[in-house]
Scaffold this motif. Structure first.
Motif, PDB file in Angstrom:
ATOM      1  N   LEU A 193       0.835  -1.208   0.000  1.00 54.83           N
ATOM      2  CA  LEU A 193       0.000   0.000   0.000  1.00 54.83           C
ATOM      3  C   LEU A 193       0.868   1.257   0.000  1.00 54.83           C
ATOM      4  O   LEU A 193       0.559   2.238  -0.690  1.00 54.83           O
ATOM      5  N   ASP A 194       1.939   1.238   0.789  1.00 52.88           N
ATOM      6  CA  ASP A 194       2.861   2.380   0.803  1.00 52.88           C
ATOM      7  C   ASP A 194       3.513   2.558  -0.569  1.00 52.88           C
ATOM      8  O   ASP A 194       3.713   3.690  -1.031  1.00 52.88           O
ATOM      9  N   ALA A 195       3.826   1.450  -1.209  1.00 60.63           N
ATOM     10  CA  ALA A 195       4.442   1.512  -2.543  1.00 60.63           C
ATOM     11  C   ALA A 195       3.457   2.099  -3.554  1.00 60.63           C
ATOM     12  O   ALA A 195       3.836   2.895  -4.423  1.00 60.63           O
ATOM     13  N   ILE A 196       2.194   1.707  -3.442  1.00 61.43           N
ATOM     14  CA  ILE A 196       1.169   2.228  -4.355  1.00 61.43           C
ATOM     15  C   ILE A 196       1.005   3.738  -4.191  1.00 61.43           C
ATOM     16  O   ILE A 196       0.780   4.465  -5.170  1.00 61.43           O
ATOM     17  N   LYS A 197       1.141   4.224  -2.954  1.00 68.07           N
ATOM     18  CA  LYS A 197       1.058   5.675  -2.725  1.00 68.07           C
ATOM     19  C   LYS A 197       2.193   6.399  -3.449  1.00 68.07           C
ATOM     20  O   LYS A 197       2.016   7.525  -3.923  1.00 68.07           O
ATOM     21  N   LYS A 198       3.351   5.741  -3.541  1.00 73.48           N
ATOM     22  CA  LYS A 198       4.494   6.332  -4.235  1.00 73.48           C
ATOM     23  C   LYS A 198       4.304   6.284  -5.749  1.00 73.48           C
ATOM     24  O   LYS A 198       4.692   7.216  -6.462  1.00 73.48           O
ATOM     25  N   ASN A 199       3.730   5.180  -6.232  1.00 72.99           N
ATOM     26  CA  ASN A 199       3.551   5.017  -7.674  1.00 72.99           C
ATOM     27  C   ASN A 199       2.281   4.211  -7.929  1.00 72.99           C
ATOM     28  O   ASN A 199       2.322   2.986  -8.083  1.00 72.99           O
ATOM     29  N   PRO A 200       1.143   4.874  -7.997  1.00 74.98           N
ATOM     30  CA  PRO A 200      -0.134   4.167  -8.147  1.00 74.98           C
ATOM     31  C   PRO A 200      -0.358   3.564  -9.528  1.00 74.98           C
ATOM     32  O   PRO A 200      -1.294   2.786  -9.716  1.00 74.98           O
ATOM     33  N   GLN A 201       0.503   3.881 -10.500  1.00 73.73           N
ATOM     34  CA  GLN A 201       0.308   3.404 -11.863  1.00 73.73           C
ATOM     35  C   GLN A 201       1.233   2.259 -12.236  1.00 73.73           C
ATOM     36  O   GLN A 201       1.395   1.954 -13.429  1.00 73.73           O
ATOM     37  N   ASP A 202       1.793   1.584 -11.248  1.00 71.74           N
ATOM     38  CA  ASP A 202       2.673   0.450 -11.538  1.00 71.74           C
ATOM     39  C   ASP A 202       1.960  -0.873 -11.251  1.00 71.74           C
ATOM     40  O   ASP A 202       1.234  -1.004 -10.250  1.00 71.74           O
ATOM     41  N   PHE A 203       2.175  -1.828 -12.117  1.00 70.08           N
ATOM     42  CA  PHE A 203       1.511  -3.129 -12.025  1.00 70.08           C
ATOM     43  C   PHE A 203       1.883  -3.899 -10.763  1.00 70.08           C
ATOM     44  O   PHE A 203       1.027  -4.467 -10.074  1.00 70.08           O
ATOM     45  N   THR A 204       3.158  -3.947 -10.433  1.00 69.83           N
ATOM     46  CA  THR A 204       3.678  -4.883  -9.436  1.00 69.83           C
ATOM     47  C   THR A 204       3.046  -4.743  -8.065  1.00 69.83           C
ATOM     48  O   THR A 204       2.619  -5.729  -7.469  1.00 69.83           O
ATOM     49  N   LEU A 248      -3.193  -2.272 -15.705  1.00 70.04           N
ATOM     50  CA  LEU A 248      -1.858  -1.676 -15.774  1.00 70.04           C
ATOM     51  C   LEU A 248      -0.816  -2.601 -16.402  1.00 70.04           C
ATOM     52  O   LEU A 248       0.319  -2.187 -16.609  1.00 70.04           O
ATOM     53  N   SER A 249      -1.204  -3.835 -16.691  1.00 69.79           N
ATOM     54  CA  SER A 249      -0.247  -4.811 -17.229  1.00 69.79           C
ATOM     55  C   SER A 249       0.257  -4.364 -18.599  1.00 69.79           C
ATOM     56  O   SER A 249      -0.493  -3.800 -19.401  1.00 69.79           O
ATOM     57  N   LYS A 250       1.515  -4.669 -18.863  1.00 73.88           N
ATOM     58  CA  LYS A 250       2.138  -4.243 -20.114  1.00 73.88           C
ATOM     59  C   LYS A 250       2.609  -5.418 -20.965  1.00 73.88           C
ATOM     60  O   LYS A 250       3.235  -5.220 -22.011  1.00 73.88           O
ATOM     61  N   ASN A 251       2.339  -6.640 -20.505  1.00 77.16           N
ATOM     62  CA  ASN A 251       2.699  -7.808 -21.311  1.00 77.16           C
ATOM     63  C   ASN A 251       1.658  -8.906 -21.111  1.00 77.16           C
ATOM     64  O   ASN A 251       0.847  -8.856 -20.176  1.00 77.16           O
ATOM     65  N   THR A 252       1.673  -9.885 -21.985  1.00 78.59           N
ATOM     66  CA  THR A 252       0.667 -10.955 -21.993  1.00 78.59           C
ATOM     67  C   THR A 252       0.685 -11.776 -20.721  1.00 78.59           C
ATOM     68  O   THR A 252      -0.372 -12.134 -20.179  1.00 78.59           O
ATOM     69  N   ASN A 253       1.881 -12.081 -20.210  1.00 77.42           N
ATOM     70  CA  ASN A 253       1.986 -12.927 -19.022  1.00 77.42           C
ATOM     71  C   ASN A 253       1.357 -12.257 -17.800  1.00 77.42           C
ATOM     72  O   ASN A 253       0.621 -12.905 -17.038  1.00 77.42           O
ATOM     73  N   ASP A 254       1.630 -10.967 -17.609  1.00 74.75           N
ATOM     74  CA  ASP A 254       1.052 -10.235 -16.476  1.00 74.75           C
ATOM     75  C   ASP A 254      -0.467 -10.135 -16.603  1.00 74.75           C
ATOM     76  O   ASP A 254      -1.197 -10.256 -15.620  1.00 74.75           O
ATOM     77  N   LYS A 255      -0.938  -9.907 -17.817  1.00 76.84           N
ATOM     78  CA  LYS A 255      -2.381  -9.814 -18.067  1.00 76.84           C
ATOM     79  C   LYS A 255      -3.069 -11.145 -17.769  1.00 76.84           C
ATOM     80  O   LYS A 255      -4.108 -11.201 -17.106  1.00 76.84           O
ATOM     81  N   MET A 256      -2.471 -12.242 -18.259  1.00 76.76           N
ATOM     82  CA  MET A 256      -3.032 -13.567 -18.034  1.00 76.76           C
ATOM     83  C   MET A 256      -3.077 -13.896 -16.551  1.00 76.76           C
ATOM     84  O   MET A 256      -4.089 -14.399 -16.046  1.00 76.76           O
TER      85      MET A 256
END
Length: 242
Positions: free
Chosen positions: A47-58, A86-94
């Motif tokens: 959650l703290d990481a998301i506050k720093k960068n809410p647009q990242d998949f991980t 937010l996924s940028k590749n097929t594996n993350d999306k799947m």
């Protein structure tokens, strides 16, 4: 001497690097807590990481996994959905779609689970575990619908069959009457030949019933075989490390 505009650009660049490093450090700490099964602590770091960068998949994806482990399936589904966007590749999306299906299965929403598994299969059609979960979700959804509304459908089918049977009997009576008239006009021999020819095109009722029963048993056995398989309910963990 550097210009003010150049200094401003360098400051922004340095700030971006700092935030990226801080974000990565938080995700890393969250991953360590996750590995040690401290899922609540892991959730806090993500959650703290998301506050720093809410647009990242991980961070969204890993937070979904941590919430899933805490049996917070509704919240986990929301994070997986965000990760999929937010996924940028097929594996993350799947993986995000697959885990959304798992979260729905845990909430006994088999119809929605099947939809997510189906979308994931389009991205990874050779995944046997994913295909098995899709089949189980479809069967469970079918059983649920039959249990909730199947009785009414069965009654309607019986009524329709009864009506059809009545129509067949009425048609049979008409044929008998017509046959009687034909026999008067053509003679006894023609009527017997007509009955023999009609009989050749129909299966005996006991044989027909046995065939239908065997078909029904085969479908039931197939369903039981699939449902007896254990669904892969564990979320796909994120392979990324920092």
């Amino acid at each position: 001497m550097l210009k003010k505009s150049t200094l401003f650009i360098l400051f922004v660049f340095a700030t971006g690097i700092f935030y990226a490093q801080d974000y990565n450090a938080l995700v890393y700490k969250g991953n360590k807590n996750f590995e040690n099964k401290k899922y609540d602590d892991a959730s806090a770091k993500y959650l703290d990481a998301i506050k720093k960068n809410p647009q990242d998949f991980t961070a969204h994806y890993n937070l979904g996994n941590a919430l899933y482990k805490q049996k917070m399936y509704k919240e986990a589904h929301a994070e997986y959905k965000k990760a999929a966007e937010l996924s940028k590749n097929t594996n993350d999306k799947m993986a995000s779609l697959y885990n959304q299906g798992n979260a729905m299965m845990q909430q006994n929403n088999h119809e929605e689970a099947a939809k997510y598994y189906k979308e994931a299969l389009k991205l990874s059609p050779a995944d046997s575990s994913l295909r098995k979960n899709y089949e189980i979700a479809m069967l469970k959804d079918k059983q649920k619908k039959q249990k909730n509304g199947g009785g009414g459908n069965d009654q309607n089918n019986k009524n329709q069959q009864g009506n059809q049977g009545q129509q067949d009997n009425n048609q049979g009576d008409k044929k008998d009457k017509q046959g009687g008239n034909d026999q008067k006009n053509k003679g006894q021999g023609d009527g017997q030949d007509q009955n023999k020819n009609e009989g050749k095109n129909k299966l005996p009722k006991d044989v027909e019933k046995e065939i239908l029963r065997q078909m029904g048993d085969k479908e039931k056995n197939t369903s039981k075989r699939i449902l007896n398989q254990k669904a892969n309910s564990s979320p796909i963990s994120n392979e990324k490390d920092w």
